[in-house]
Design a protein around this motif. Structure first.
Motif, PDB file in Angstrom:
ATOM      1  N   GLY A  34       0.813  -1.223   0.000  1.00 47.41           N
ATOM      2  CA  GLY A  34       0.000   0.000   0.000  1.00 47.41           C
ATOM      3  C   GLY A  34       0.843   1.269   0.000  1.00 47.41           C
ATOM      4  O   GLY A  34       0.383   2.337  -0.381  1.00 47.41           O
ATOM      5  N   ASP A  35       2.113   1.137   0.437  1.00 49.58           N
ATOM      6  CA  ASP A  35       3.022   2.296   0.483  1.00 49.58           C
ATOM      7  C   ASP A  35       3.664   2.586  -0.867  1.00 49.58           C
ATOM      8  O   ASP A  35       4.428   3.547  -0.989  1.00 49.58           O
ATOM      9  CB  ASP A  35       4.198   2.027   1.439  1.00 49.58           C
ATOM     10  N   ASP A  36       3.442   1.702  -1.830  1.00 50.38           N
ATOM     11  CA  ASP A  36       4.118   1.865  -3.132  1.00 50.38           C
ATOM     12  C   ASP A  36       3.767   3.213  -3.749  1.00 50.38           C
ATOM     13  O   ASP A  36       2.657   3.724  -3.581  1.00 50.38           O
ATOM     14  CB  ASP A  36       3.716   0.745  -4.105  1.00 50.38           C
ATOM     15  N   SER A  45       8.684   0.323  -4.358  1.00 50.87           N
ATOM     16  CA  SER A  45       7.967  -0.546  -3.403  1.00 50.87           C
ATOM     17  C   SER A  45       8.733  -0.522  -2.087  1.00 50.87           C
ATOM     18  O   SER A  45       9.509  -1.446  -1.785  1.00 50.87           O
ATOM     19  CB  SER A  45       7.909  -1.988  -3.927  1.00 50.87           C
ATOM     20  N   PRO A  46       8.546   0.522  -1.274  1.00 42.62           N
ATOM     21  CA  PRO A  46       9.414   0.705  -0.107  1.00 42.62           C
ATOM     22  C   PRO A  46       9.445  -0.483   0.852  1.00 42.62           C
ATOM     23  O   PRO A  46      10.534  -0.892   1.285  1.00 42.62           O
ATOM     24  CB  PRO A  46       8.837   1.945   0.576  1.00 42.62           C
ATOM     25  N   ASP A  47       8.287  -1.047   1.184  1.00 37.48           N
ATOM     26  CA  ASP A  47       8.313  -2.116   2.192  1.00 37.48           C
ATOM     27  C   ASP A  47       8.943  -3.386   1.636  1.00 37.48           C
ATOM     28  O   ASP A  47       9.713  -4.067   2.321  1.00 37.48           O
ATOM     29  CB  ASP A  47       6.900  -2.383   2.731  1.00 37.48           C
ATOM     30  N   VAL A  48       8.628  -3.699   0.374  1.00 38.47           N
ATOM     31  CA  VAL A  48       9.225  -4.883  -0.259  1.00 38.47           C
ATOM     32  C   VAL A  48      10.751  -4.709  -0.311  1.00 38.47           C
ATOM     33  O   VAL A  48      11.512  -5.619   0.029  1.00 38.47           O
ATOM     34  CB  VAL A  48       8.638  -5.086  -1.676  1.00 38.47           C
ATOM     35  N   GLY A  64      17.194   2.089   8.340  1.00 42.39           N
ATOM     36  CA  GLY A  64      16.372   0.884   8.231  1.00 42.39           C
ATOM     37  C   GLY A  64      15.844   0.698   6.815  1.00 42.39           C
ATOM     38  O   GLY A  64      15.523  -0.404   6.408  1.00 42.39           O
ATOM     39  N   TRP A  65      15.726   1.763   6.026  1.00 44.12           N
ATOM     40  CA  TRP A  65      15.287   1.678   4.628  1.00 44.12           C
ATOM     41  C   TRP A  65      16.438   2.138   3.726  1.00 44.12           C
ATOM     42  O   TRP A  65      17.365   2.808   4.198  1.00 44.12           O
ATOM     43  CB  TRP A  65      14.023   2.518   4.373  1.00 44.12           C
ATOM     44  N   GLY A  66      16.342   1.808   2.442  1.00 44.37           N
ATOM     45  CA  GLY A  66      17.397   2.213   1.512  1.00 44.37           C
ATOM     46  C   GLY A  66      18.643   1.350   1.688  1.00 44.37           C
ATOM     47  O   GLY A  66      18.676   0.429   2.499  1.00 44.37           O
ATOM     48  N   PHE A  89      11.371  12.980  -1.847  1.00 44.67           N
ATOM     49  CA  PHE A  89      11.452  11.560  -1.498  1.00 44.67           C
ATOM     50  C   PHE A  89      12.815  11.067  -1.949  1.00 44.67           C
ATOM     51  O   PHE A  89      13.136  11.102  -3.139  1.00 44.67           O
ATOM     52  CB  PHE A  89      10.323  10.798  -2.203  1.00 44.67           C
ATOM     53  N   ASN A  90      13.641  10.649  -1.008  1.00 48.63           N
ATOM     54  CA  ASN A  90      15.051  10.378  -1.289  1.00 48.63           C
ATOM     55  C   ASN A  90      15.284   9.016  -1.927  1.00 48.63           C
ATOM     56  O   ASN A  90      15.066   7.984  -1.284  1.00 48.63           O
ATOM     57  CB  ASN A  90      15.845  10.475   0.016  1.00 48.63           C
ATOM     58  N   LEU A  91      15.739   9.027  -3.155  1.00 51.94           N
ATOM     59  CA  LEU A  91      16.071   7.782  -3.850  1.00 51.94           C
ATOM     60  C   LEU A  91      17.574   7.792  -4.102  1.00 51.94           C
ATOM     61  O   LEU A  91      18.077   8.578  -4.909  1.00 51.94           O
ATOM     62  CB  LEU A  91      15.295   7.696  -5.170  1.00 51.94           C
ATOM     63  N   PHE A 151       0.053   8.068   0.732  1.00 46.69           N
ATOM     64  CA  PHE A 151       0.736   7.725   1.981  1.00 46.69           C
ATOM     65  C   PHE A 151       2.118   8.361   2.100  1.00 46.69           C
ATOM     66  O   PHE A 151       2.484   8.902   3.147  1.00 46.69           O
ATOM     67  CB  PHE A 151       0.851   6.198   2.125  1.00 46.69           C
ATOM     68  N   GLN A 152       2.927   8.283   1.033  1.00 39.10           N
ATOM     69  CA  GLN A 152       4.298   8.813   1.146  1.00 39.10           C
ATOM     70  C   GLN A 152       4.318  10.331   1.272  1.00 39.10           C
ATOM     71  O   GLN A 152       5.230  10.886   1.889  1.00 39.10           O
ATOM     72  CB  GLN A 152       5.174   8.345  -0.025  1.00 39.10           C
ATOM     73  N   GLU A 153       3.315  10.992   0.704  1.00 39.60           N
ATOM     74  CA  GLU A 153       3.215  12.453   0.890  1.00 39.60           C
ATOM     75  C   GLU A 153       3.007  12.770   2.367  1.00 39.60           C
ATOM     76  O   GLU A 153       3.557  13.731   2.900  1.00 39.60           O
ATOM     77  CB  GLU A 153       2.000  12.949   0.120  1.00 39.60           C
TER      78      GLU A 153
HETATM   79  N1  FO1 Z   1      11.535   7.414   4.429  1.00 45.43           N
HETATM   80  C1  FO1 Z   1      11.770   8.698   4.786  1.00 45.43           C
HETATM   81  O1  FO1 Z   1      11.492   9.061   5.925  1.00 45.43           O
HETATM   82  N2  FO1 Z   1      12.291   9.610   3.882  1.00 45.43           N
HETATM   83  C2  FO1 Z   1      12.627   9.253   2.613  1.00 45.43           C
HETATM   84  O2  FO1 Z   1      13.067  10.087   1.833  1.00 45.43           O
HETATM   85  C3  FO1 Z   1      12.420   7.880   2.218  1.00 45.43           C
HETATM   86  C4  FO1 Z   1      12.781   7.421   0.968  1.00 45.43           C
HETATM   87  C5  FO1 Z   1      12.660   6.058   0.678  1.00 45.43           C
HETATM   88  C6  FO1 Z   1      13.108   5.552  -0.545  1.00 45.43           C
HETATM   89  C7  FO1 Z   1      13.006   4.199  -0.832  1.00 45.43           C
HETATM   90  C8  FO1 Z   1      12.455   3.331   0.125  1.00 45.43           C
HETATM   91  O3  FO1 Z   1      12.382   2.021  -0.156  1.00 45.43           O
HETATM   92  C9  FO1 Z   1      12.007   3.811   1.333  1.00 45.43           C
HETATM   93  C10 FO1 Z   1      12.095   5.172   1.627  1.00 45.43           C
HETATM   94  N3  FO1 Z   1      11.664   5.685   2.850  1.00 45.43           N
HETATM   95  C11 FO1 Z   1      11.860   6.990   3.179  1.00 45.43           C
HETATM   96  C12 FO1 Z   1      10.992   4.820   3.810  1.00 45.43           C
HETATM   97  C13 FO1 Z   1       9.491   4.682   3.533  1.00 45.43           C
HETATM   98  O4  FO1 Z   1       8.878   5.867   3.189  1.00 45.43           O
HETATM   99  C14 FO1 Z   1       8.774   4.174   4.784  1.00 45.43           C
HETATM  100  O5  FO1 Z   1       9.630   3.553   5.670  1.00 45.43           O
HETATM  101  C15 FO1 Z   1       7.763   3.147   4.494  1.00 45.43           C
HETATM  102  O6  FO1 Z   1       6.978   3.353   3.391  1.00 45.43           O
HETATM  103  C16 FO1 Z   1       6.892   2.919   5.742  1.00 45.43           C
HETATM  104  O7  FO1 Z   1       6.911   1.575   5.983  1.00 45.43           O
END
Ligand code: FO1
Length: 314
Positions: A34-36, A45-48, A64-66, A89-91, A151-153
């Motif tokens: 749902g976060d995609d 697909s952030p969670d995947v 924890g991400w990236g 949104f940081n990629l 959601f990401q917004e």
């Molecule tokens: N979380 C942030 O707080 N700021 C970001 O810029 C950000 C970028 C991002 C890029 C790729 C990715 O796979 C995850 C990213 N996340 C970022 C984490 C993400 O937004 C959230 O952790 C999840 O969607 C919530 O589970």
């Protein structure tokens, strides 16, 4: 076989812990999509990705991400060109490779579940990682005042520092579970609900038609780890979202919300005094340290979860 329902960071850490005490091949993860978000034409697909990078040893341990060891050249360029407007949104540069690959494969007609398996293979991930659905489901958040945003917004763009009125999962009514999801949930010895955000990580998975019913039928084999410890979320806005949507922010509130489909709730020692209230919601309560502050604590939690489900571990 066990199947875990997971969101991003909390879900990934629980999965990594489970994979350290069980052979990875015995674990399937059903992950929230749902976060995609489609950004700059790329399917993210952030969670995947968080699950795959974490299990593949490639996740950034700080966020924890990236990706670990990430560089940000492309973002820097985008920020300069757009005066910051398009760089909210940081990629990272390495992460971009994943999004380019996923987007290209989807455009070629591959399903999200196929592409996810390909990306997991690249990282040598033995856990079977399944997106909850190959169909687009979009978590949408209505802010206090009535404006609805993606959601990401809400999460990244507004740093979840705003009041929320409601949350919906656009497209979920027509979505089908990804291949393998119902078989995994219906046929596992144990279903583990990871300590992920109940409102925006676990609820979308359960909302996919067929998933909620399948899990509820397995209720006695479902062990959840509370994402709420001592009345607060360890990370992210789960506590505020629960409260804004009318739920009590405590392990007892989580038990009442999940009682229709969770048989056992694992709660932290800080919440031992609420065990009786959890049980009075009809949910068996197991009290143990649940905060995964390091590898030893994570492994101990995974063992406690498997014990709660009557499974042996190594
Ligand atoms: N979380 C942030 O707080 N700021 C970001 O810029 C950000 C970028 C991002 C890029 C790729 C990715 O796979 C995850 C990213 N996340 C970022 C984490 C993400 O937004 C959230 O952790 C999840 O969607 C919530 O589970």
């Amino acid at each position: 076989m066990i199947t875990a329902i997971a969101g991003g960071v909390g879900g990934s850490r629980m999965l990594r812990a489970l994979a350290s005490v069980l052979p990875a091949e015995r674990i399937t993860a059903v992950v929230n999509t749902g976060d995609d978000i489609v950004l700059h034409g790329l399917h993210v697909s952030p969670d995947v990705d968080t699950v795959v990078y974490t299990l593949g040893g490639a996740a950034n341990p700080g966020t924890g991400w990236g990706r670990v060891g990430e560089t940000w050249e492309a973002m820097g360029e985008l920020r300069a060109l757009s005066a910051g407007r398009l760089a909210w949104f940081n990629l990272g540069d390495r992460d971009l490779g994943t999004h380019l690959y996923r987007t290209s494969r989807l455009a070629e007609g591959a399903a999200l579940s196929e592409v996810t398996a390909e990306i997991a293979r690249r990282w040598g991930v033995g856990v079977t990682v399944l997106p909850m659905s190959d169909d687009r489901v979009e978590t949408r958040v209505t802010l206090a005042g009535g404006r609805e945003i993606g959601f990401q917004e809400y999460f990244v763009g507004l740093r979840h520092e705003v009041g929320v009125e409601s949350v919906r999962f656009a497209g979920v009514e027509a979505a089908r579970p990804a291949p393998g999801v119902l078989d995994a949930l219906g046929g596992s010895e144990l279903v583990v609900v990871c300590p992920s955000n109940p409102v925006v990580s676990i609820a979308p998975v359960l909302a996919v038609p067929g998933v909620g019913d399948t899990v509820a039928r397995r209720r006695e084999r479902v062990v959840a780890v509370s994402p709420i410890v001592a009345g607060a979320a360890l990370k992210g806005p789960a506590d505020r979202l629960l409260s804004e949507l009318g739920h009590e922010v405590s392990v007892a509130g989580v038990a009442r919300m999940w009682a229709p489909w969770v048989g056992t709730l694992v709660v932290d020692v800080a919440d031992a005094d609420l065990a009786a209230e959890v049980e009075s919601a009809g949910v068996r309560c197991v009290v143990t340290p649940t905060v995964m502050s390091g590898p030893a604590e994570s492994v101990a939690l995974a063992r406690a979860v498997l014990d709660a489900g009557g499974l042996s571990w190594s």
